[in-house]
Design an enzyme around this catalytic site. Structure first.
Site, PDB file in Angstrom:
ATOM      1  CE1 TYR A  57      15.777  -9.493 -50.259  1.00 30.08           C
ATOM      2  CE2 TYR A  57      13.472  -9.787 -49.695  1.00 30.08           C
ATOM      3  CZ  TYR A  57      14.796  -9.767 -49.320  1.00 30.08           C
ATOM      4  OH  TYR A  57      15.139 -10.013 -48.014  1.00 30.08           O
ATOM      5  CD  GLN A 175      14.153 -10.268 -42.023  1.00 26.93           C
ATOM      6  OE1 GLN A 175      14.393 -10.894 -43.056  1.00 26.93           O
ATOM      7  NE2 GLN A 175      13.201  -9.332 -41.973  1.00 26.93           N
ATOM      8  NE  ARG A 208      22.235 -19.736 -48.512  1.00 29.76           N
ATOM      9  CZ  ARG A 208      22.372 -19.571 -47.182  1.00 29.76           C
ATOM     10  NH1 ARG A 208      21.515 -18.828 -46.505  1.00 29.76           N
ATOM     11  NH2 ARG A 208      23.353 -20.140 -46.542  1.00 29.76           N
TER      12      ARG A 208
END
Length: 333
Positions: A57, A175, A208
């Site tokens: 990220y 996840q 998103r």
């Protein structure tokens, strides 16, 4: 805030966690560091104790910001830090690499960026077809035995891959992408997790930003924002998803006095087997609705009504497959 304990660990985590992909800036049109730090502090003050990040990220930036934000703000044992391993980058491109060597290198880089000597939850970011799952699992088990990580997770793994992993190392949770618009894990991952006792961290809880209720037909996405290439944000699908958001918002207001954002998170938290909803934010104001997601539940009729709205509005659904990183390893000269 609601909390749950991850099976076979003593880790107690908030059922809403802060996702920090956008804080890294890359693929989200940039990020303001001071806003990001204030966002992390706001999350902690609201009762969120789980901060989920990853080296990729912002190519290290997100982890660095998390490290700076936490330094001196909370006692280390009051925060559950979750980060990831198994991706590398070269010339702004991302590649999978879950080799033992890569994992041992990344753990040291992440510890340095996060300003800590252990990571609470360490996750293999994506399965790597070029590395035996057993090799990856052995490396993760070694770090667990050393005490450098307190719990082991995998991300974007399918049940067959998790079975291979669990034959070698302990596995505490998975996840996966999961939200009102992206529900593929209901076919395989969720049933497997319920059957085996694995926790499930759902990323992309607001898809998103689509489920924030703030987007409209003329919303612009600039720079490297990944939504410029997300099929959900392209015609004709975009109009269908916006119509679904409008209908869901009306439903939330009429039946619960809530808005679509709160409905989307509550829907996720009420799914059998779903443990944590990861809420992405990069400004403090984006966390304001968190408190409105707790203290109420959806009933069976609400689930059926929501499914009907989705079926009526979205005739051509699509998943998050466009986000998958390269299946090859980086070739560095």
């Amino acid at each position: 805030m609601q909390y749950m304990t991850i099976t076979a660990t003593d880790l107690k985590v908030s059922r809403v966690g802060l996702g920090t992909w956008a804080i890294g800036g890359l693929l989200w049109g940039g990020s303001d560091e001071q806003d990001a730090i204030r966002t992390i502090h706001t999350a902690l003050d609201s009762g969120i104790n789980l901060i989920d990040t990853a080296p990729v990220y912002g190519f290290g930036k997100s982890e660095e910001i998390v490290g700076r934000a936490l330094a001196g703000y909370r006692q280390r044992d009051e925060v559950v830090i979750a980060t990831k391993v198994g991706l590398e980058w070269h010339n702004s491109s991302t590649f999978r690499n879950s080799s033992r060597r890569r994992i041992f290198q990344e753990i040291e880089d992440s510890l340095r960026r996060l300003k800590t000597d252990y990571i609470d939850i360490y996750q293999v970011h994506w399965p790597d077809p070029l590395v035996r799952i057993e090799e990856t699992a052995e490396a993760m088990a070694f770090l667990h035995q050393q005490g450098k990580i307190r719990a082991i997770g995998v991300s974007n793994y399918l049940p067959k891959q998790m079975e291979q992993f669990r034959a070698v190392a302990p596995l505490h949770f998975v996840q996966s992408p999961y939200n009102l618009f992206e529900r593929d894990i209901e076919r395989n991952v969720l049933p497997y997790a319920r059957r085996t006792g694995l926790g499930v961290f759902a990323y992309g809880a607001l898809c998103r930003g689509l489920l924030s209720g703030r987007m409209h037909p003329n919303t612009q996405f600039n720079g490297d924002d990944l939504r410029r290439t997300d099929p959900k944000f392209q015609p004709p699908r975009y109009a269908q998803y916006l119509k679904a958001v409008e209908r869901l918002d009306q439903y939330a207001q009429q039946h619960y006095g809530k808005r679509v954002l709160e409905l989307a998170v509550r829907w996720l938290l009420d799914q059998p087997g779903a443990s944590v909803a990861l809420w992405g934010a990069r400004r403090p104001d984006q966390l304001a609705p968190v408190e409105k997601t707790v203290g109420w539940m959806l009933n069976r009729k609400a689930f059926a009504d929501i499914d009907r709205i989705l079926t009526e509005c979205i005739t051509n659904p699509v998943g998050p497959e466009f986000m998958e990183p390269s299946l090859t390893h980086a070739q560095v000269a």
